[in-house]
Design a protein around this motif. Structure first.
Motif, mmCIF file in Angstrom:
data_model
loop_
_atom_site.group_PDB
_atom_site.id
_atom_site.type_symbol
_atom_site.label_atom_id
_atom_site.label_comp_id
_atom_site.label_asym_id
_atom_site.label_seq_id
_atom_site.Cartn_x
_atom_site.Cartn_y
_atom_site.Cartn_z
ATOM 1 N N SER A 1 -24.615 7.397 -44.546
ATOM 2 C CA SER A 1 -23.290 7.909 -44.187
ATOM 3 C C SER A 1 -22.343 7.519 -45.300
ATOM 4 N N THR A 2 -21.218 8.198 -45.370
ATOM 5 C CA THR A 2 -20.153 7.702 -46.245
ATOM 6 C C THR A 2 -19.693 6.327 -45.750
ATOM 7 N N ALA A 3 -19.990 6.013 -44.480
ATOM 8 C CA ALA A 3 -19.705 4.674 -43.958
ATOM 9 C C ALA A 3 -20.628 3.623 -44.590
ATOM 10 N N TYR B 1 -13.552 1.607 -43.182
ATOM 11 C CA TYR B 1 -12.318 2.127 -42.571
ATOM 12 C C TYR B 1 -12.014 1.321 -41.326
ATOM 13 N N TYR C 1 -20.218 -0.086 -37.434
ATOM 14 C CA TYR C 1 -20.994 1.056 -37.945
ATOM 15 C C TYR C 1 -21.122 0.987 -39.469
ATOM 16 N N ARG D 1 -20.216 8.067 -29.843
ATOM 17 C CA ARG D 1 -19.378 6.961 -30.330
ATOM 18 C C ARG D 1 -18.332 6.573 -29.282
ATOM 19 N N PHE E 1 -22.444 13.233 -32.172
ATOM 20 C CA PHE E 1 -22.023 12.019 -32.892
ATOM 21 C C PHE E 1 -20.794 11.336 -32.289
ATOM 22 N N PRO F 1 -23.713 11.579 -45.513
ATOM 23 C CA PRO F 1 -22.746 12.582 -45.070
ATOM 24 C C PRO F 1 -21.417 11.963 -44.645
ATOM 25 N N GLY F 2 -20.353 12.685 -44.895
ATOM 26 C CA GLY F 2 -19.033 12.309 -44.398
ATOM 27 C C GLY F 2 -18.810 12.943 -43.040
#
Ligand code: 8X3
Length: 263
Positions: free
Chosen positions: A148-150, A155, A161, A203, A199, A191-192
């Protein structure tokens, strides 16, 4: 002589979203796809759909966090290959995972953090370890880690996550160092903002309204197919080409925290 069976691709978390879309595209690319997830009815329906569309697929119930189940799954694939029912396992797409909660660190739920580490990191470890011998023996293996972009920046509210996806990223990077010289590639796709049915709903524990807010005003988030397309492209490059990392965002998202929203 009978034609050789098609090479096998295994996709985890294939009950929906990116996993299901990737399974469809890999089947269209000619792989026999083993679609796995905890929800057996979903993967069974997907395998049937792929078959009806002219592809080859089979469904297997699999919880990637259950090490014994993962080992039994790998043994079953090896057995099928020995029986010559199936081509070699050449591709593993570690897609199972996801996010739980969006709480600040001060209030984060330790059980949610643990679950996210279990699925995103230890699940990837379990399946990768179990299938690596087969991928290596195939002479042309590919491990995909859907991070993930995570996994590449943080953030607010995302720490649990983000930590887990950084873990998945580190697993991919380290594995690539360790197995260089073997015939196995390691590809990470990060992926962003992707809008899938599951998803954000997962969450936010089923809160559809809050889930919808994630995408509010965003002209066009990525779809599961956009990401599947990227994964399939990377997997189908010639064997000597290793796409280390692909970061994929919608045009309206410049970073994890900078998203353009129409008023
Ligand atoms: C999904 C991207 O922004 O929700 O992996 O962390 S984000």
């Amino acid at each position: 002589a009978a034609a050789e069976p098609a090479a096998t691709a295994v996709v985890t978390g294939a009950s929906g979203g990116i996993g299901a879309a990737t399974a469809r595209q890999l089947a269209a690319a000619g792989y026999h796809v083993v679609v796995t997830a905890r929800r057996g009815d979903r993967v069974a329906a997907l395998a049937e759909e792929i078959g009806a569309a002219g592809g080859s697929a089979e469904a297997q119930v699999l919880d990637v966090t259950d090490r014994a189940a993962v080992d039994a799954f790998a043994a079953g694939l090896a057995e099928a290959q020995r029986a010559a029912d199936r081509g070699p396992v050449q591709v593993l797409v570690n897609n199972a995972g996801g996010a739980l909660g969006l709480d600040p660190v001060a209030e984060g739920d330790v059980d949610e953090w643990r679950q996210m580490y279990e699925t995103n990191v230890l699940g990837t470890l379990n399946v990768t370890q179990a299938l690596l011998p087969a991928l290596t023996a195939s002479g042309d293996g590919t491990v995909v880690v859907v991070s993930s972009t995570a996994g590449h920046g943080t953030y607010e509210g995302g720490a649990g996550y983000v930590a887990a996806k950084h873990g998945a990223h580190v697993l991919a990077e380290t594995l690539r160092l360790e197995i260089v010289g073997t015939p196995v590639r390691v590809i990470e796709v990060a992926p962003g903002m992707v809008r899938t049915e599951g998803f954000s709903t997962t969450r936010f524990h089923g809160d559809e309204e809050r889930a919808a807010k994630v995408y509010e005003g965003v002209a066009e988030p990525l779809t599961a197919d956009d990401v599947a397309d990227t994964i399939t492209w990377a997997v189908t490059r010639p064997s000597h080409v290793n796409i280390d990392l692909l970061v994929v965002r919608p045009r309206a998202q410049a970073s994890n925290t900078k998203v353009h929203r129409e008023p």
